[in-house]
Design a protein around this motif. Sequence first.
Motif, PDB file in Angstrom:
ATOM      1  N   GLU A 138     -23.014  -2.957  44.680  1.00  0.00           N
ATOM      2  CA  GLU A 138     -24.166  -2.866  43.777  1.00  0.00           C
ATOM      3  C   GLU A 138     -24.745  -4.245  43.477  1.00  0.00           C
ATOM      4  OE1 GLU A 138     -22.683  -0.794  40.401  1.00  0.00           O
ATOM      5  OE2 GLU A 138     -22.718   1.187  41.368  1.00  0.00           O
ATOM      6  N   ILE A 139     -23.859  -5.246  43.312  1.00  0.00           N
ATOM      7  CA  ILE A 139     -24.334  -6.613  43.094  1.00  0.00           C
ATOM      8  C   ILE A 139     -25.150  -7.083  44.297  1.00  0.00           C
ATOM      9  CG2 ILE A 139     -23.620  -9.028  42.840  1.00  0.00           C
ATOM     10  CD1 ILE A 139     -21.183  -8.012  41.274  1.00  0.00           C
ATOM     11  N   VAL A 184     -15.903  -3.347  47.305  1.00  0.00           N
ATOM     12  CA  VAL A 184     -15.770  -2.285  46.318  1.00  0.00           C
ATOM     13  C   VAL A 184     -17.144  -1.953  45.766  1.00  0.00           C
ATOM     14  CG1 VAL A 184     -13.403  -2.886  45.745  1.00  0.00           C
ATOM     15  CG2 VAL A 184     -15.274  -3.948  44.478  1.00  0.00           C
ATOM     16  N   GLU A 185     -17.244  -0.832  45.083  1.00  0.00           N
ATOM     17  CA  GLU A 185     -18.554  -0.323  44.673  1.00  0.00           C
ATOM     18  C   GLU A 185     -19.344  -1.328  43.850  1.00  0.00           C
ATOM     19  OE1 GLU A 185     -20.531   3.508  42.338  1.00  0.00           O
ATOM     20  OE2 GLU A 185     -18.354   3.323  42.540  1.00  0.00           O
ATOM     21  N   ASN A 228     -26.762  -8.084  35.602  1.00  0.00           N
ATOM     22  CA  ASN A 228     -25.461  -8.707  35.856  1.00  0.00           C
ATOM     23  C   ASN A 228     -24.993  -9.464  34.614  1.00  0.00           C
ATOM     24  OD1 ASN A 228     -23.827 -11.269  36.956  1.00  0.00           O
ATOM     25  ND2 ASN A 228     -23.615  -9.626  38.438  1.00  0.00           N
ATOM     26  N   ASN A 229     -23.683  -9.421  34.334  1.00  0.00           N
ATOM     27  CA  ASN A 229     -23.144 -10.098  33.156  1.00  0.00           C
ATOM     28  C   ASN A 229     -23.106 -11.609  33.302  1.00  0.00           C
ATOM     29  OD1 ASN A 229     -22.686  -7.711  31.761  1.00  0.00           O
ATOM     30  ND2 ASN A 229     -20.632  -7.453  32.627  1.00  0.00           N
ATOM     31  N   GLY A 230     -23.352 -12.109  34.502  1.00  0.00           N
ATOM     32  CA  GLY A 230     -23.353 -13.544  34.714  1.00  0.00           C
ATOM     33  C   GLY A 230     -21.957 -14.112  34.913  1.00  0.00           C
ATOM     34  N   VAL A 231     -21.854 -15.428  34.771  1.00  0.00           N
ATOM     35  CA  VAL A 231     -20.585 -16.111  35.011  1.00  0.00           C
ATOM     36  C   VAL A 231     -20.267 -17.018  33.823  1.00  0.00           C
ATOM     37  CG1 VAL A 231     -20.900 -16.063  37.513  1.00  0.00           C
ATOM     38  CG2 VAL A 231     -21.647 -18.055  36.226  1.00  0.00           C
ATOM     39  N   HIS A 288     -18.741 -14.680  44.659  1.00  0.00           N
ATOM     40  CA  HIS A 288     -18.443 -14.420  46.068  1.00  0.00           C
ATOM     41  C   HIS A 288     -19.561 -13.606  46.711  1.00  0.00           C
ATOM     42  CE1 HIS A 288     -14.275 -15.598  47.316  1.00  0.00           C
ATOM     43  NE2 HIS A 288     -14.205 -15.883  46.030  1.00  0.00           N
ATOM     44  N   THR A 289     -20.052 -12.601  45.990  1.00  0.00           N
ATOM     45  CA  THR A 289     -21.091 -11.747  46.564  1.00  0.00           C
ATOM     46  C   THR A 289     -22.389 -12.519  46.747  1.00  0.00           C
ATOM     47  OG1 THR A 289     -20.066  -9.853  45.460  1.00  0.00           O
ATOM     48  CG2 THR A 289     -22.282  -9.543  46.333  1.00  0.00           C
ATOM     49  N   VAL A 290     -22.735 -13.381  45.777  1.00  0.00           N
ATOM     50  CA  VAL A 290     -23.901 -14.244  45.931  1.00  0.00           C
ATOM     51  C   VAL A 290     -23.750 -15.110  47.175  1.00  0.00           C
ATOM     52  CG1 VAL A 290     -25.070 -16.275  44.954  1.00  0.00           C
ATOM     53  CG2 VAL A 290     -24.569 -14.299  43.498  1.00  0.00           C
ATOM     54  N   HIS A 291     -22.557 -15.691  47.336  1.00  0.00           N
ATOM     55  CA  HIS A 291     -22.325 -16.573  48.485  1.00  0.00           C
ATOM     56  C   HIS A 291     -22.433 -15.813  49.798  1.00  0.00           C
ATOM     57  CE1 HIS A 291     -19.827 -19.053  51.276  1.00  0.00           C
ATOM     58  NE2 HIS A 291     -20.488 -20.018  50.695  1.00  0.00           N
TER      59      HIS A 291
END
Length: 591
Positions: free
Chosen positions: A295-296, A290-291, A312-315, A345-348
């Motif tokens: 972007e991430i 998804v968009e 990024n808002n972080g985790v 997930h996107t980082v991974h």
Amino acid sequence: MHPKRILRRAVALCGSGVRSCVVASNDLVLIDQVLKQRAAVSPLLADKIFEVFACEQAVTTGDLSLEEIQAGVIGGGGDGAIDGVFVFLNERLLAEEDETPPPADVPRGSRLLLWLVQAKREKSFTETAIDLAASSTRRLLDLEETEEDLLELYGAELVANVSRFRRTLTTIVTRNPQVEVRFSYVSRGEVSDVNSKVEKKARDLESAFAAKFTGGVGKVEFIGVSELWQRSNQVRSYTLELPYAESITHGASHIALVTLRDYLGFISDEEGALRRHIFDWNVRDYEGGVEVNREIRDSLLDHSAPQFWWLNNGVTITCSRAWTVGGKVFSLDDVQIVNGLQTSHTVHEALRDLLHQEPDHPSFSGLIQVRILKTNNMEERDKVIRATNRQTKVHDASLHATDDNQRKIEAFFLEHDWFYDRRKNYYRNLGKPANRIIGIPLLAQALAAMGFSEPHSARSRPSSLLKSPSNYRKYFSATTPLPVYLWLARQQRIVDEFLANDVHPSERTDLRFHLAMLSAAELLGSAVHNPQQLRKLSDQESHSDEDSLFSLLYLLIRERDAFSAATESSFDKIAKGPGFVPVLLRAAGHK
């Protein structure tokens, strides 16, 4: 035979000495005892107990629930020497009813994994087993073979499961997916005893898998009794260490800046796979390409962009205990990432392969903000989950695991020694008996079949019944008495265990919810259109006996065959549509 002769013979046979032989023998005894105990408490699995157990230990991707594992086990004939089929896209299991995602929603270079399992009770690994698997997969993975061609040689269940992989591959091919085929050969033998011919054929099979797809990867592994015993006794660690660059501490909670390299290590296991179990309490699953996730990914890989943690808002992590160990490292107990699943997930996905290709890429020195909240209070933790996830648009149905009603159902089940798995695999990880564990998806299916006379919905949408807020409010209404939920769980188990003893595995899936509907209607004396009608049955603890289920099964099969002949449709299609339901209820004397 004299004891000394037995000992000398054991040494000769083992090669590496008495100790390794005794260990292997002990492992075999223990594994057989585990299987015996599982069969005793789970009659539903008795005829496929070794296959289910083998798949459970072999498939390490996706942190699958027992129900997801059972769905991947092949029943009936025509299995092509394959006992389990599991398809993953970016480590997310693709279930039967999942629609193939549109290419635009799939990131480039996504990983498409087909995991095949062969489970043999023999105490050895044979050339024949490898040869049969090679012969089957040669056709099953040939995209020029149509499903109709394959059905002439193999069972419908095997073809359907493999076709999910074939269909996904052809749909997302423009996204240049990384295709991997894995084959786990499981037996009650010892891996150390695999001979050179079997080993050679396994390597040939790996090459054959890889050659099927440009840039493809093939992997074959042997799993014997020692590996089965070790894996079945592994307890997932919810205690993890998180290195950090900088942190602010207030009381027992922290805000930390963590390098993306260290965060990737934190969310990955020893093999580089995502630790999915630390996301169990996140309210939604990964939403793919998804968009916002695109972007991430772009901001992760573009080292000319502003710092990642600015964008990024972080985790958010909750834990029961947090303390520093040896410098700038947090040790965290009972870790759950309750917000930031999309980012994680996107980082991974973006950085895992990059770590091997370009370990010094500037992205790894980027920072991510991590909030670490220490709490042992379940209600407090649920409030954190709700608050942090309402900062972005999330449907109420996605929050169902934290709803007050869901916690009440769990508490009521516990009072009666049943286990409501609103947090996926929580009670399975605690070692509770499988036949007394029921998850949210299966309880929703039981509600659809027996509480609303909608067995077709239960059959056709096992994991998506609750996707819409209106469906969630319908199936988990606060007005439904708690004893009714427990009655539904027990009655569904009674039906499933009855079918396990008397119906071929290939037919059970299509029959179970229609038979459950009939059983509830017979006990009540009329068709059920609202679960509140079941209160009397729950109060009386009234359930079906074997004789009544036999009669209802006979009626169901008779009506199924007649309806199938009249409509010229397979029962697989009939079971997933609403047309058969009123016909069946009328035949049973209910409106």
